[in-house]
Design a protein around this motif. Sequence first.
Motif, short mmCIF file in Angstrom:
data_model
loop_
_atom_site.label_atom_id
_atom_site.label_comp_id
_atom_site.label_asym_id
_atom_site.label_seq_id
_atom_site.Cartn_x
_atom_site.Cartn_y
_atom_site.Cartn_z
N LEU A 47 0.83 -1.20 0.00
CA LEU A 47 0.00 0.00 0.00
C LEU A 47 0.86 1.25 0.00
N THR A 48 1.90 1.29 0.84
CA THR A 48 2.76 2.47 0.93
C THR A 48 3.45 2.74 -0.40
N GLY A 49 3.94 1.68 -1.05
CA GLY A 49 4.60 1.87 -2.33
C GLY A 49 3.67 2.46 -3.37
N ASN A 50 2.43 2.01 -3.39
CA ASN A 50 1.46 2.56 -4.34
C ASN A 50 1.11 4.01 -4.01
N LEU A 51 1.06 4.34 -2.72
CA LEU A 51 0.79 5.73 -2.34
C LEU A 51 1.95 6.63 -2.74
N PHE A 52 3.18 6.17 -2.53
CA PHE A 52 4.32 6.97 -2.95
C PHE A 52 4.33 7.15 -4.46
N GLY A 53 3.85 6.15 -5.18
CA GLY A 53 3.85 6.22 -6.63
C GLY A 53 2.91 7.27 -7.20
N CYS A 54 1.94 7.73 -6.41
CA CYS A 54 1.00 8.74 -6.92
C CYS A 54 0.95 9.96 -6.01
N MET A 55 2.04 10.22 -5.31
CA MET A 55 2.04 11.33 -4.36
C MET A 55 1.92 12.69 -5.08
N PHE A 65 -3.96 9.75 -4.78
CA PHE A 65 -3.40 9.48 -3.45
C PHE A 65 -4.52 9.41 -2.41
N ARG A 66 -5.42 10.37 -2.47
CA ARG A 66 -6.54 10.40 -1.53
C ARG A 66 -7.40 9.15 -1.67
N ASN A 67 -7.68 8.74 -2.88
CA ASN A 67 -8.51 7.55 -3.10
C ASN A 67 -7.85 6.31 -2.52
N LEU A 101 -9.99 -12.07 0.58
CA LEU A 101 -9.56 -12.18 -0.81
C LEU A 101 -10.26 -11.17 -1.72
N GLU A 102 -11.52 -10.90 -1.45
CA GLU A 102 -12.25 -9.95 -2.29
C GLU A 102 -11.71 -8.54 -2.11
N PHE A 103 -11.44 -8.16 -0.87
CA PHE A 103 -10.87 -6.83 -0.60
C PHE A 103 -9.51 -6.71 -1.28
N CYS A 104 -8.70 -7.74 -1.18
CA CYS A 104 -7.36 -7.71 -1.79
C CYS A 104 -7.45 -7.61 -3.31
N ARG A 105 -8.39 -8.35 -3.90
CA ARG A 105 -8.54 -8.31 -5.35
C ARG A 105 -8.97 -6.93 -5.81
N ARG A 106 -9.93 -6.35 -5.10
CA ARG A 106 -10.39 -5.01 -5.46
C ARG A 106 -9.29 -3.96 -5.24
N SER A 107 -8.51 -4.14 -4.19
CA SER A 107 -7.41 -3.21 -3.93
C SER A 107 -6.38 -3.28 -5.05
N ALA A 108 -6.08 -4.50 -5.50
CA ALA A 108 -5.14 -4.67 -6.61
C ALA A 108 -5.66 -3.99 -7.87
N ASP A 109 -6.97 -4.05 -8.08
CA ASP A 109 -7.58 -3.36 -9.22
C ASP A 109 -7.34 -1.86 -9.11
N ALA A 110 -7.47 -1.33 -7.88
CA ALA A 110 -7.26 0.10 -7.67
C ALA A 110 -5.81 0.48 -7.92
N ARG A 123 -3.72 -1.00 -9.85
CA ARG A 123 -3.46 -1.11 -11.28
C ARG A 123 -4.02 0.10 -12.02
N ALA A 124 -5.21 0.52 -11.64
CA ALA A 124 -5.83 1.67 -12.31
C ALA A 124 -5.00 2.93 -12.08
N VAL A 125 -4.56 3.14 -10.85
CA VAL A 125 -3.77 4.33 -10.54
C VAL A 125 -2.43 4.30 -11.27
N SER A 126 -1.82 3.13 -11.37
CA SER A 126 -0.53 3.03 -12.07
C SER A 126 -0.67 3.35 -13.56
N MET A 127 -1.90 3.23 -14.09
CA MET A 127 -2.17 3.53 -15.50
C MET A 127 -2.64 4.97 -15.69
#
Length: 250
Positions: free
Chosen positions: A124-132, A138-140, A173-182, A184-188
């Motif tokens: 989570l932290t790495g993804n937050l740093f990636g969109c700081m 970042f807020r989302n 597992l559902e929360f993790c899958r949805r988080s991974a979707d988020a 991925r979307a932010v990285s794009m």
Amino acid sequence: ITSAGVSVDAQRAEELGLAEGSAAWARLLARFPSIQAQFATAKPVREFVHLPQVAFQTSLSAGADWCLLPGALGFVDPLLSPGFTLSLLGIERLARRFERGWDAGALAADSEEARHDLQSMSNLTGNLFGCMDRFDAFRNLSLLYFGAVSYSETARRLGVQERAPGFLLRKNLEFCRRSADAFRAVSMGQSGESQVRAAIEPVNIAGLLDPRRHPWYAVRLDDLYGAAGNLGVTREQIRQMLAKVGFTES
């Protein structure tokens, strides 16, 4: 006496000359007048310490009759202040071993749980740093943290912690899958808003999806009572839990 510091990327560390200690702290405060005003009368009681890298993880964390607590096992970053929670989870696991007895295998298993917790925080932290540099994204993504921890703590207080498995719901597992979707979307280059909403809707107990409050979320009992179904409890159980911790409704 309080502690204060700054965590920055390598580029900004070089710009500020953080290795210079107190001189760098003065340069940092000069960039942020509102923070500088808070420290206007403060005096340091020890030398400034510069750590070129704060993140670490040990390779060995448990043996036949010992194990490291999470704070000694590894660290990611001060962002979101996860240290207290990770440490308390480690102490809880160790206390349960004292109750049940242990062997090297049991302590190693507990250590692996702590590593998985640390990895979840790192992800989570790495993804937050990636969109700081993109505040909306970042807020989302930050709502994934606040959604997970508010749900987990409330489930514990209600005695239904099995509904919140793992730190940051990493065993949901559902929360993790949805988080991974988020992520991925932010990285794009997307905001990740719809993916975050899908992730936290089943665990939302704090009105985090109410656009009228975005991005200010006051504590409201109506949110908690309205989320009784998400927690698998009744409104009466929530009322009893609040009374138990000393909260009385006016």
